[in-house]
Scaffold this active site. Structure first.
Site, PDB file in Angstrom:
ATOM      1  N   LYS A  89       1.373  -0.942  -0.140  1.00 32.49           N
ATOM      2  CA  LYS A  89       0.370  -0.343   0.096  1.00 32.49           C
ATOM      3  C   LYS A  89       1.319   1.269   0.046  1.00 32.49           C
ATOM      4  O   LYS A  89       1.353   1.743   1.232  1.00 32.49           O
ATOM      5  CB  LYS A  89      -1.105  -0.015   1.499  1.00 32.49           C
TER       6      LYS A  89
HETATM    7  N1  PMP Z   1      -7.484  -2.002  -2.130  1.00 32.79           N
HETATM    8  C1  PMP Z   1      -7.270  -0.328  -2.385  1.00 32.79           C
HETATM    9  C2  PMP Z   1      -6.765   0.101  -3.501  1.00 32.79           C
HETATM   10  C3  PMP Z   1      -7.294  -0.143  -1.188  1.00 32.79           C
HETATM   11  O1  PMP Z   1      -6.886   1.452  -1.283  1.00 32.79           O
HETATM   12  C4  PMP Z   1      -8.157  -0.485  -0.016  1.00 32.79           C
HETATM   13  C5  PMP Z   1      -8.921   0.445   0.991  1.00 32.79           C
HETATM   14  N2  PMP Z   1      -6.863   0.049   1.701  1.00 32.79           N
HETATM   15  C6  PMP Z   1      -8.687  -1.569  -0.363  1.00 32.79           C
HETATM   16  C7  PMP Z   1      -8.375  -2.703  -1.410  1.00 32.79           C
HETATM   17  C8  PMP Z   1      -9.446  -2.140   1.367  1.00 32.79           C
HETATM   18  O2  PMP Z   1      -8.216  -2.713   1.460  1.00 32.79           O
HETATM   19  P1  PMP Z   1      -8.898  -3.234   2.991  1.00 32.79           P
HETATM   20  O3  PMP Z   1      -9.546  -3.973   3.844  1.00 32.79           O
HETATM   21  O4  PMP Z   1      -7.771  -3.377   4.462  1.00 32.79           O
HETATM   22  O5  PMP Z   1      -9.212  -1.285   4.089  1.00 32.79           O
END
Ligand code: PMP
Length: 297
Positions: A149
């Site tokens: 991320k």
């Molecule tokens: N995909 C992307 C591209 C994101 O930015 C997020 C948000 N963090 C998610 C999926 C979902 O991840 P999470 O459930 O860990 O927030």
């Protein structure tokens, strides 16, 4: 900020910081909920582990341990006397050299907290949203690692989101480099068909969402069959139910894709059941999985 509590207005970086020019940051988005049992952070350890891994992929040693970051996140919330908030821990390449080579730039650390409501609009979680398939694809696996991320990846997300909104949709769903369904600009995607819950696999260029992992677990515990499978675009059109998962989006039903109605256009039974299980944890503080970290205990 780098180990100290700093006032909001004083939390600044130099304009020549590496991150500003090259997107070199690794971050998390985490929610603290004001549950019936007190303010609690959802899956803090898992988010911080992902942060550590995001940095590792880019050959960066996390400047702080998970235990230190956990403590710092709690302290920042307490210092602001907050109950419900969004938590943004970020490592970024700071001020040093201005060239692409990041080796001589420090890795700075910030944890910011602020109050933030529903991400996709007030009625989204209740009624569902209208989405389109984006003309922008997610990056091929040997280009930008999607399990990290990282700031730079969100240039792609912005293209997806801006195009969707310009065309009157709330969100866009990107395909991967092979043309299979990947995810939204900031959400993972789930489909229900004939009672089976499908979601795209990690190799479809997705971020391994922590809400996604939670939904998979909650579904399995409810006896719902879960399949992580590559998905054809048209699978979205003929689904009984489709929904997004994410820290910001929580569980948001999707009522149409490219103006084709999903099911009867209303959030479906499986979506509702999983939303209820999820909301029972974050609203009532009913935590049988060890997913909540209570802030003021
Ligand atoms: N995909 C992307 C591209 C994101 O930015 C997020 C948000 N963090 C998610 C999926 C979902 O991840 P999470 O459930 O860990 O927030």
């Amino acid at each position: 900020m780098n180990g100290k509590l700093v006032n909001w207005d004083d939390a600044k970086v130099h304009v020549l910081s590496h991150v500003i020019h090259y997107g070199s940051s690794w971050f998390e988005g985490i929610r603290c909920y004001d549950t019936a049992k007190g303010p609690a952070i959802f899956r803090l350890d898992e988010h911080l582990k992902r942060l550590e891994n995001s940095a590792k992929i880019y050959r960066v040693d996390a400047p702080y341990t998970i235990t230190q970051l956990k403590q710092a996140a709690m302290e920042t919330i307490r210092a602001n006397k907050m109950k419900a908030c969004y938590i943004r821990p970020i490592f970024f390449r700071g001020y040093g050299d201005v060239g692409v080579n990041p080796s001589n730039n420090p890795v700075d650390t910030v944890i910011a907290v602020w109050e933030w409501g529903q991400y996709l609009g007030h009625e989204a979680v209740q009624d569902g949203i209208d989405v389109c398939v984006s003309s922008w694809r997610r990056a091929a696996p040997d280009t930008f690692p999607t399990l990290a991320k990282t700031g730079g990846n969100y240039m792609n997300s912005q293209l997806i989101k801006l195009e969707a909104m310009a065309n009157g949709y709330t969100e866009g769903v990107a395909l991967d480099a092979d043309g299979y369904v990947s995810e939204g600009s900031g959400e993972n995607i789930f489909v229900v068909r004939d009672g089976i819950l499908y979601t795209t696999p990690l190799h479809s260029a997705i971020l391994g969402g922590i809400t996604r992992a939670s939904v998979i677990q909650l579904a399995k515990e409810s006896g719902i069959e879960v399949r992580e499978e590559q998905m054809l675009r048209e699978f979205l059109y003929i689904a009984d139910e489709v929904f997004f998962s994410g820290t910001a989006a929580e569980l948001t039903p999707i009522r149409s894709v490219d103006k084709i109605k999903v099911g009867n256009g209303k959030p479906g039974q499986v979506t509702r059941e999983l939303q209820n299980k999820f909301f029972n944890i974050i609203r009532n503080g009913e935590d049988t999985h060890g997913w909540l970290t209570f802030v003021y205990d």
